[in-house]
Design a protein around this motif. Structure first.
Motif, short mmCIF file in Angstrom:
data_model
loop_
_atom_site.label_atom_id
_atom_site.label_comp_id
_atom_site.label_asym_id
_atom_site.label_seq_id
_atom_site.Cartn_x
_atom_site.Cartn_y
_atom_site.Cartn_z
N VAL A 140 72.84 3.25 -44.15
CA VAL A 140 72.35 3.54 -42.80
C VAL A 140 70.83 3.56 -42.81
O VAL A 140 70.17 3.09 -41.90
N LEU A 178 72.20 -2.94 -37.64
CA LEU A 178 71.68 -2.23 -36.47
C LEU A 178 70.40 -2.89 -36.02
O LEU A 178 69.55 -3.22 -36.83
N LEU A 209 63.42 8.68 -25.39
CA LEU A 209 64.34 7.96 -26.27
C LEU A 209 65.70 8.63 -26.34
O LEU A 209 66.64 8.13 -26.94
N LEU A 210 65.79 9.80 -25.72
CA LEU A 210 67.01 10.59 -25.77
C LEU A 210 67.23 11.15 -24.37
O LEU A 210 66.33 11.78 -23.82
N GLU A 227 72.58 13.22 -24.50
CA GLU A 227 72.44 12.91 -25.92
C GLU A 227 71.76 14.04 -26.66
O GLU A 227 72.16 14.43 -27.75
N ARG A 255 71.12 14.88 -43.32
CA ARG A 255 71.94 13.66 -43.37
C ARG A 255 72.49 13.32 -41.99
O ARG A 255 72.43 12.18 -41.54
N LEU A 256 73.03 14.33 -41.33
CA LEU A 256 73.62 14.09 -40.02
C LEU A 256 72.57 13.63 -39.01
O LEU A 256 72.78 12.69 -38.25
N ALA A 289 71.58 10.05 -39.64
CA ALA A 289 72.65 9.12 -39.28
C ALA A 289 72.81 9.03 -37.77
O ALA A 289 72.99 7.94 -37.21
N MET A 290 72.73 10.16 -37.10
CA MET A 290 72.92 10.16 -35.65
C MET A 290 71.78 9.44 -34.94
O MET A 290 71.99 8.67 -34.01
N ALA A 305 72.13 5.79 -35.40
CA ALA A 305 73.21 5.27 -34.56
C ALA A 305 72.72 5.12 -33.12
O ALA A 305 73.10 4.19 -32.42
N LEU A 306 71.87 6.02 -32.72
CA LEU A 306 71.36 6.03 -31.35
C LEU A 306 70.28 5.00 -31.12
O LEU A 306 70.32 4.21 -30.19
N GLY A 362 69.15 2.61 -33.26
CA GLY A 362 69.38 1.27 -33.77
C GLY A 362 70.40 0.59 -32.91
O GLY A 362 71.54 0.50 -33.28
N GLU A 363 70.02 0.16 -31.79
CA GLU A 363 70.89 -0.50 -30.78
C GLU A 363 72.34 -0.09 -30.99
O GLU A 363 73.25 -0.69 -30.92
#
Lengths: 152, 152
Positions: free
Chosen positions: A52, A73, A109-110, A114, A140-141, A144-145, A148-149, A151-152
């Motif tokens: 990731v 991504l 961006l959020l 979200e 880590r979370l 990753a989150m 995910a958000l 990265g397109e």
DNA sequence: CGGACTTTGACCTTTCCTGACCTTCATATA
DNA sequence: TATATGAAGGTCAGGAAAGGTCAAAGTCCG
């Protein structure tokens, strides 16, 4: 002579580009055969080169008709993401994490939904794990989150 | 080529949509004949793809005039939330959690971005905690995130 | 030499599919 | 009415086909 790992890494990236898509589906055993190596070598490549952090998502299914899917991504904000990764590191406190969320929300961006979700996921009340570990899971979370958000 | 299971799953969902109803009634043996497989294959599809987690109810009757009825659950938000809380419990596997996300996405309660974020947060690869604890953390996070998202 | 990165292989888990055998129910029939 | 029968659907174990894990052995480089 590049290492096996590098060869496989290259080949996969090549396929990703050539297919003009951001998704590539492969069979672990076939790929292993092609490179004349053990199947678990493929896992090694995926674990070290398609993380990731590097902007990839890997999904898979076992059993009959199993497959491995690599998703690239789209990162339209590479430098921002790099910055984020650096500032999050391997461990992060709730306060620091909240600052990041705040910052991203300000940047637009959020959105509110979200932000609320992320907020819930990094809260110590929800994680409910003792302290050295808690900050590590949160890091880590969060990474990753956000990937995910963003990265397109 | 999609697996038999996926083909049957698709066909059933197609019928559900096309009939403009939330109820579909079939004959197990006929369906099996149509897909040229053993009847118990149909049970497999039902058990794995039409679970309550994914928003379906399956009823059936044996013997003469036997049938299998698939019902797509249509619930309002408060009901959904209650069901979610109940089905998540104190501990939940990644597979079960993914079924729930699938269900919510299908219902339009989760957009793609949001689904990806939740997916990232419940992934064992990101949680990276040993097993009894991991499923417990996942349950808490999932509940909290869904509440943040749907609870308003 | 020593540590980091690679490579391998034995063993494990998950998913799909089948087939043998079991249970239930409407209905025909004694 | 009581029972027999055939037509459903249900269960479960097993096998095959993937991919996953982990630790030991090998390599490379400072």
């Amino acid at each position: 002579m590049p290492s096996l790992t590098e060869q496989i890494e290259c080949w996969l990236k090549e396929q990703l580009i050539r297919s003009r898509e951001n998704i590539l589906e492969i069979k672990r055993s076939e790929l292993a055969q092609e490179f004349d190596c053990v199947p678990s070598q493929v896992n090694y490549v995926l674990e070290t080169r398609f993380t990731v952090e590097r902007g990839y998502l890997v999904q898979s299914r076992r059993g009959g008709r199993g497959f491995i899917r690599i998703i690239k991504l789209q990162m339209d904000l590479p430098e921002q993401l790099q910055l984020l990764r650096d500032s999050i590191g391997a461990s992060i406190s709730q306060g620091q994490a909240e600052n990041i969320l705040l910052h991203l929300a300000e940047e637009g961006l959020l959105n509110r939904r979200e932000k609320r979700v992320l907020q819930a996921a990094i809260s110590r009340d929800n994680l409910k794990v003792a302290l050295p570990l808690r900050d590590m899971i949160r890091a880590r979370l969060l990474k990753a989150m956000l990937l995910a958000l963003l990265g397109e």
